[in-house]
Motif scaffolding. Structure first.
Motif, PDB file in Angstrom:
ATOM      1  N   PRO A   2       0.829  -1.210   0.000  1.00  0.00           N
ATOM      2  CA  PRO A   2       0.000   0.000   0.000  1.00  0.00           C
ATOM      3  C   PRO A   2       0.856   1.250   0.000  1.00  0.00           C
ATOM      4  O   PRO A   2       1.995   1.258   0.446  1.00  0.00           O
ATOM      5  N   SER A   3       0.279   2.336  -0.489  1.00  0.00           N
ATOM      6  CA  SER A   3       0.990   3.614  -0.555  1.00  0.00           C
ATOM      7  C   SER A   3       1.099   4.221   0.832  1.00  0.00           C
ATOM      8  O   SER A   3       0.170   4.149   1.630  1.00  0.00           O
ATOM      9  N   CYS A   4       2.248   4.850   1.088  1.00  0.00           N
ATOM     10  CA  CYS A   4       2.436   5.513   2.375  1.00  0.00           C
ATOM     11  C   CYS A   4       1.566   6.751   2.499  1.00  0.00           C
ATOM     12  O   CYS A   4       1.387   7.282   3.580  1.00  0.00           O
ATOM     13  N   GLY A   5       1.033   7.245   1.365  1.00  0.00           N
ATOM     14  CA  GLY A   5       0.200   8.433   1.401  1.00  0.00           C
ATOM     15  C   GLY A   5      -1.167   8.180   1.986  1.00  0.00           C
ATOM     16  O   GLY A   5      -1.887   9.105   2.338  1.00  0.00           O
ATOM     17  N   ARG A   6      -1.576   6.920   2.089  1.00  0.00           N
ATOM     18  CA  ARG A   6      -2.877   6.588   2.665  1.00  0.00           C
ATOM     19  C   ARG A   6      -2.685   6.202   4.115  1.00  0.00           C
ATOM     20  O   ARG A   6      -2.041   5.226   4.445  1.00  0.00           O
ATOM     21  N   TRP A   7      -3.280   6.993   4.978  1.00  0.00           N
ATOM     22  CA  TRP A   7      -3.078   6.809   6.427  1.00  0.00           C
ATOM     23  C   TRP A   7      -4.196   5.965   7.009  1.00  0.00           C
ATOM     24  O   TRP A   7      -5.351   6.071   6.605  1.00  0.00           O
ATOM     25  N   SER A   8      -3.871   5.133   7.980  1.00  0.00           N
ATOM     26  CA  SER A   8      -4.872   4.320   8.672  1.00  0.00           C
ATOM     27  C   SER A   8      -4.561   4.336  10.148  1.00  0.00           C
ATOM     28  O   SER A   8      -3.397   4.275  10.554  1.00  0.00           O
ATOM     29  N   ALA A   9      -5.627   4.444  10.966  1.00  0.00           N
ATOM     30  CA  ALA A   9      -5.436   4.482  12.417  1.00  0.00           C
ATOM     31  C   ALA A   9      -4.924   3.160  12.937  1.00  0.00           C
ATOM     32  O   ALA A   9      -4.362   3.085  14.019  1.00  0.00           O
ATOM     33  N   ARG A  10      -5.122   2.082  12.178  1.00  0.00           N
ATOM     34  CA  ARG A  10      -4.700   0.737  12.609  1.00  0.00           C
ATOM     35  C   ARG A  10      -3.415   0.310  11.921  1.00  0.00           C
ATOM     36  O   ARG A  10      -3.183  -0.876  11.726  1.00  0.00           O
ATOM     37  N   ARG A  11      -2.624   1.241  11.514  1.00  0.00           N
ATOM     38  CA  ARG A  11      -1.385   0.939  10.818  1.00  0.00           C
ATOM     39  C   ARG A  11      -0.455   0.169  11.740  1.00  0.00           C
ATOM     40  O   ARG A  11      -0.343   0.460  12.921  1.00  0.00           O
ATOM     41  N   SER A  12       0.232  -0.803  11.213  1.00  0.00           N
ATOM     42  CA  SER A  12       1.156  -1.610  11.994  1.00  0.00           C
ATOM     43  C   SER A  12       2.423  -0.825  12.271  1.00  0.00           C
ATOM     44  O   SER A  12       2.707   0.176  11.605  1.00  0.00           O
ATOM     45  N   PRO A  13       3.230  -1.268  13.262  1.00  0.00           N
ATOM     46  CA  PRO A  13       4.445  -0.531  13.603  1.00  0.00           C
ATOM     47  C   PRO A  13       5.414  -0.398  12.438  1.00  0.00           C
ATOM     48  O   PRO A  13       6.214   0.535  12.400  1.00  0.00           O
ATOM     49  N   SER A  14       5.383  -1.346  11.482  1.00  0.00           N
ATOM     50  CA  SER A  14       6.312  -1.270  10.370  1.00  0.00           C
ATOM     51  C   SER A  14       6.048  -0.077   9.470  1.00  0.00           C
ATOM     52  O   SER A  14       6.884   0.299   8.661  1.00  0.00           O
ATOM     53  N   TRP A  15       4.866   0.558   9.610  1.00  0.00           N
ATOM     54  CA  TRP A  15       4.522   1.707   8.779  1.00  0.00           C
ATOM     55  C   TRP A  15       5.027   3.026   9.368  1.00  0.00           C
ATOM     56  O   TRP A  15       4.899   4.073   8.738  1.00  0.00           O
ATOM     57  N   ARG A  16       5.565   2.982  10.573  1.00  0.00           N
ATOM     58  CA  ARG A  16       5.965   4.230  11.215  1.00  0.00           C
ATOM     59  C   ARG A  16       7.082   4.944  10.467  1.00  0.00           C
ATOM     60  O   ARG A  16       7.241   6.146  10.590  1.00  0.00           O
ATOM     61  N   GLY A  17       7.843   4.197   9.682  1.00  0.00           N
ATOM     62  CA  GLY A  17       8.921   4.812   8.935  1.00  0.00           C
ATOM     63  C   GLY A  17       8.465   5.497   7.661  1.00  0.00           C
ATOM     64  O   GLY A  17       9.242   6.192   7.025  1.00  0.00           O
ATOM     65  N   CYS A  18       7.237   5.283   7.252  1.00  0.00           N
ATOM     66  CA  CYS A  18       6.722   5.899   6.041  1.00  0.00           C
ATOM     67  C   CYS A  18       6.554   7.398   6.238  1.00  0.00           C
ATOM     68  O   CYS A  18       6.208   7.856   7.320  1.00  0.00           O
ATOM     69  N   ARG A  19       6.746   8.113   5.195  1.00  0.00           N
ATOM     70  CA  ARG A  19       6.604   9.573   5.235  1.00  0.00           C
ATOM     71  C   ARG A  19       5.170   9.939   4.881  1.00  0.00           C
ATOM     72  O   ARG A  19       4.685   9.638   3.797  1.00  0.00           O
ATOM     73  N   GLU A  20       4.480  10.603   5.811  1.00  0.00           N
ATOM     74  CA  GLU A  20       3.083  10.955   5.605  1.00  0.00           C
ATOM     75  C   GLU A  20       2.975  12.320   4.933  1.00  0.00           C
ATOM     76  O   GLU A  20       3.782  13.210   5.169  1.00  0.00           O
ATOM     77  N   SER A  21       1.932  12.450   4.133  1.00  0.00           N
ATOM     78  CA  SER A  21       1.672  13.732   3.489  1.00  0.00           C
ATOM     79  C   SER A  21       1.032  14.674   4.504  1.00  0.00           C
ATOM     80  O   SER A  21       0.460  14.238   5.511  1.00  0.00           O
ATOM     81  N   PRO A  22       1.093  16.001   4.293  1.00  0.00           N
ATOM     82  CA  PRO A  22       0.498  16.968   5.235  1.00  0.00           C
ATOM     83  C   PRO A  22      -0.971  16.711   5.531  1.00  0.00           C
ATOM     84  O   PRO A  22      -1.375  16.819   6.695  1.00  0.00           O
ATOM     85  N   PRO A  23      -1.835  16.372   4.540  1.00  0.00           N
ATOM     86  CA  PRO A  23      -3.231  16.068   4.891  1.00  0.00           C
ATOM     87  C   PRO A  23      -3.362  14.876   5.828  1.00  0.00           C
ATOM     88  O   PRO A  23      -4.221  14.857   6.715  1.00  0.00           O
ATOM     89  N   ASP A  24      -2.493  13.865   5.634  1.00  0.00           N
ATOM     90  CA  ASP A  24      -2.547  12.692   6.517  1.00  0.00           C
ATOM     91  C   ASP A  24      -2.132  13.054   7.934  1.00  0.00           C
ATOM     92  O   ASP A  24      -2.711  12.569   8.913  1.00  0.00           O
ATOM     93  N   VAL A  25      -1.138  13.920   8.066  1.00  0.00           N
ATOM     94  CA  VAL A  25      -0.679  14.345   9.390  1.00  0.00           C
ATOM     95  C   VAL A  25      -1.783  15.113  10.100  1.00  0.00           C
ATOM     96  O   VAL A  25      -2.065  14.901  11.286  1.00  0.00           O
ATOM     97  N   LEU A  26      -2.436  16.040   9.369  1.00  0.00           N
ATOM     98  CA  LEU A  26      -3.517  16.824   9.961  1.00  0.00           C
ATOM     99  C   LEU A  26      -4.678  15.929  10.380  1.00  0.00           C
ATOM    100  O   LEU A  26      -5.244  16.088  11.469  1.00  0.00           O
TER     101      LEU A  26
END
Length: 329
Positions: A2-26
């Motif tokens: 999956p793309s790192c640009g799509r954020w999910s509240a249930r993301r696994s710890p391995s996704w923490r290194g992905c770079r989130e886009s500003p809308p996802d951070v907000l």
């Protein structure tokens, strides 16, 4: 993957290194961990949107109009800078409206303060039916200012002999009084002040009543042991000092509400001939200027900004003078 640009509240710890886009951070900050803030935004969101659309957007647009020559239009093109502000500050009618506010404030603030405090003291001393009398005195707060003004104008202080006030004067052989059109003496102030007192005294009574109920009983017991007499001595040295924070808040609210006086003035004094040249508070003057014959929204907006600044400065000055927010010893 999956793309790192799509954020999910249930993301696994391995996704923490992905770079989130500003809308996802907000979105992640607004919803909180595991969407815990979701229901907060469900309930608060509609109110926040309505507040922005009907309060903050009009305020911003009014500030924008104040820098333009806006006659009969809300989309002006002729930029005039601070000319509208200079015109309003040198306008004798606007200055007179501020003087009307000063007179109104000088009367209504101490009168409401004293009446609401007296009502709170009486209700607080009742041992039975306290809830009933508290509700009775608070009930006028729920009444519309427009309805109350019409009742005062058409029933109580009607200028003809059928008005309640003139009927009572007739019992004592006094002449009839045109309450709202007599300027010497200015009887219209009696009408305006009494209707505002009736409408708002109950609200401030509740504030004082809440402050009275927070005073520790041990203070009164200690005063009785020391020989303090009930009545003025106890009120002066115990009750009133303990109401300092409540008193400051009441005075601030009263002054701000005085600046915003409009309904009772406009509905009491306006007639088929229009609004009289006397007793025009700032909001009435700005209403006539912006929505009357001139339709000068630029000057009206500049006057509204000036009035808002005066309210802000007056509020801050009072807060500093009374020490609002200062830690008590």
């Amino acid at each position: 993957m999956p793309s790192c640009g799509r954020w999910s509240a249930r993301r696994s710890p391995s996704w923490r290194g992905c770079r989130e886009s500003p809308p996802d951070v907000l979105l992640r900050k607004l919803l909180g961990p595991q969407n815990r803030n979701l229901w907060f935004w469900v309930f608060v969101g509609p109110f926040a949107i309505g507040l922005a659309l009907f309060t903050y957007v009009p305020l911003a647009w009014s500030l924008y109009l104040s820098f333009f020559d806006a006659h009969n239009t809300v989309t002006p093109e002729d930029f005039v800078g601070l000319a509208n502000y200079r015109t309003m500050l040198t306008d004798s009618a606007f200055q007179d409206s501020l003087l009307t506010f000063v007179v109104f404030t000088a009367v209504i603030v101490p009168a409401t303060f004293a009446l609401s405090l007296a009502l709170a003291l009486m209700v607080n001393r009742l041992r039975w039916m306290q809830a009933f009398f508290r509700s009775v005195f608070f009930l006028p707060v729920a009444c519309s200012y427009v309805v109350a003004a019409l009742v005062w104008k058409l029933s109580i202080f009607n200028g003809v002999r059928f008005g309640l006030a003139n009927t009572v004067l007739g019992w004592f052989g006094s002449d009839q009084i045109a309450w709202l059109s007599t300027t010497d003496p200015p009887w219209y102030w009696l009408v305006i002040v009494t209707v505002r007192l009736w409408l708002q005294a109950g609200f401030y009574m509740i504030l004082f009543l809440a402050g009275l109920q927070r005073i520790p009983k041990t203070l009164y017991e200690a005063a009785a042991v020391d020989g303090a007499r009930e009545g003025w001595q106890v009120f002066r040295h115990i009750t009133f000092p303990q109401l300092r924070a409540t008193s400051v808040a009441v005075v601030l609210l009263l002054v701000i509400n005085s600046f915003q006086a409009f309904d009772e003035f406009y509905n009491l004094l306006s007639s088929a001939k229009g609004y009289p040249p006397y007793a025009r508070p700032p909001l009435v003057h700005l209403y006539i200027l912006a929505l009357g014959k001139e339709q000068n929204l630029g000057l009206g907006s500049a006057g509204a900004v000036i009035l808002a600044l005066i309210i802000g400065v007056a509020t801050v000055a009072q807060a500093r003078f009374f020490g609002l927010g200062r830690r008590e010893d």
